[in-house]
Design an enzyme around this catalytic site. Structure first.
Site, PDB file in Angstrom:
ATOM      1  N   HIS A 127       0.848  -1.541  -0.034  1.00 29.66           N
ATOM      2  CA  HIS A 127       0.061  -0.116  -0.229  1.00 29.66           C
ATOM      3  C   HIS A 127       0.831   1.338  -0.271  1.00 29.66           C
ATOM      4  O   HIS A 127       0.581   2.773  -0.008  1.00 29.66           O
ATOM      5  CB  HIS A 127      -1.043  -0.105   1.090  1.00 29.66           C
ATOM      6  CG  HIS A 127      -1.915  -1.268   1.191  1.00 29.66           C
ATOM      7  ND1 HIS A 127      -2.576  -1.558   2.028  1.00 29.66           N
ATOM      8  CD2 HIS A 127      -2.723  -1.887  -0.379  1.00 29.66           C
ATOM      9  CE1 HIS A 127      -3.463  -2.897   2.216  1.00 29.66           C
ATOM     10  NE2 HIS A 127      -3.295  -2.687   0.570  1.00 29.66           N
ATOM     11  N   GLN A 230      -7.691 -10.595  17.629  1.00 29.42           N
ATOM     12  CA  GLN A 230      -9.117 -11.512  18.005  1.00 29.42           C
ATOM     13  C   GLN A 230      -9.349 -12.496  16.598  1.00 29.42           C
ATOM     14  O   GLN A 230      -8.530 -12.689  16.075  1.00 29.42           O
ATOM     15  CB  GLN A 230      -9.820  -9.768  16.929  1.00 29.42           C
ATOM     16  CG  GLN A 230      -9.868  -8.904  17.841  1.00 29.42           C
ATOM     17  CD  GLN A 230     -10.831  -7.732  16.839  1.00 29.42           C
ATOM     18  OE1 GLN A 230     -12.084  -8.289  17.028  1.00 29.42           O
ATOM     19  NE2 GLN A 230     -10.942  -6.251  17.604  1.00 29.42           N
ATOM     20  N   ALA A 246       1.383  -9.011  18.711  1.00 27.98           N
ATOM     21  CA  ALA A 246       2.199  -9.467  17.703  1.00 27.98           C
ATOM     22  C   ALA A 246       3.712  -9.557  18.499  1.00 27.98           C
ATOM     23  O   ALA A 246       4.824  -9.931  18.673  1.00 27.98           O
ATOM     24  CB  ALA A 246       2.139  -8.967  16.723  1.00 27.98           C
TER      25      ALA A 246
END
Ligand code: OAD
Length: 263
Positions: A127, A230, A246
């Site tokens: 991106h 989640q 993480a």
């Protein structure tokens, strides 16, 4: 139909064995990997950028044309947050995987440079990057010298002008409605198709075409593990799902896979 992946409280031996034996590891990352460095995610309730700001006013080419100062100021605020941030132990654990596995490819949706600053050598930015602006009209790269000092959310700030054509300089990120960088996407798909293990870390996996990457790996026989705070809804019931942050789970995976410690 997508099925719920099994949740693992512990990293199990089968996954550790796949990581230990891997010749090519892909780590596919999203905003969650940088969350603990203080960079906001997009879709987390309350703290996510798209809960607080309207993407249609800030993250499309039409938005930039309509109000370049609004958009440029907002991205300068985000660039300032990244410049103030440091990689966290998740980024460092990913970089250290290169000491254990012959080939490691990081495919990131993030526009920060925290993987590179942690030491990862092979990073594909799907991106784009906050640090590589270019002219909106002629695409000439623009060298940013200034260090922004923007208030929360940014302020209206006219973009610099391109020294070649005089056009407005735009952030070097991919906006909604735009194609991904033409060289990077095929490289990412190729890496996913050729890896033995893919770790998908801190991404909601909602944005296409990036979200195809774990599926491509799975279809080509790789072990796929999701690391997220989640549960992720996966099309593949045999993916691993590691629930947690993480910065804790990635060093734990590395230690358990590559030291004599066994879970
Ligand atoms: P999202 O904000 O959609 O998802 C972030 C994910 O990270 C969520 O699933 C969270 O549960 C998880 N998460 C949050 N904190 C975490 C932590 N400490 N450890 C592990 N997981 C954590 O961000 P992305 O999936 O990256 O696109 O979003 C994809 C794209 O949507 C972005 O690249 C951006 C956005 O619009 C463009 O700008 C083109």
């Amino acid at each position: 139909m997508p099925t719920q992946t099994p949740l693992l409280a512990q990293v199990d031996n089968a996954l550790l064995e796949r990581i230990r034996k891997a010749r090519h590891l892909v780590v596919f990352t999203g905003a969650g990997v940088s969350a603990e460095s203080g960079i906001p995610t997009f879709r987390d309730a309350q703290t996510g950028l798209w809960s607080r700001f309207d993407a249609t006013e800030l993250a499309t080419p039409e938005a930039f044309q309509a109000d370049p100062a609004l958009v440029w100021g907002w991205y300068e605020w985000r660039r300032m947050k990244v410049l103030q941030a440091e990689p966290n132990s998740g980024h460092y654990a990913i970089a250290r995987m290169e000491q254990h596995i012959p080939q490691v490819t990081v495919i990131t949706q993030n526009v920060d440079d925290l993987h590179e600053r942690a030491g990862s050598q092979n990073v594909l930015h799907l991106h784009g990057s906050l640090h590589q602006p270019r002219c909106f009209d002629c695409a000439t790269p623009y060298q940013l010298d200034s260090v922004p000092t923007e208030p929360e959310g940014g302020r209206r700030l006219p973009p610099p002008l391109c020294p070649v054509c005089g056009g407005a300089v735009r952030p070097g990120v991919v906006w909604f409605g735009e194609a991904l960088p033409t060289t990077v996407l095929p490289q990412a798909f190729e890496a996913a198709a050729s890896c033995d293990v893919l770790l998908s870390v801190g991404t909601s996996s909602l944005v296409q075409p990036a979200a195809q990457i774990p599926f491509i790996a799975q279809q080509h026989g790789a072990a796929v593990a999701h690391i997220n705070t989640q549960p992720i809804i996966s099309k593949h019931s045999d993916d691993w799902m590691l629930l947690g942050v993480a910065s804790v789970l990635l060093p734990k995976l590395e230690t358990q896979a590559f030291s004599n410690i066994r879970p």
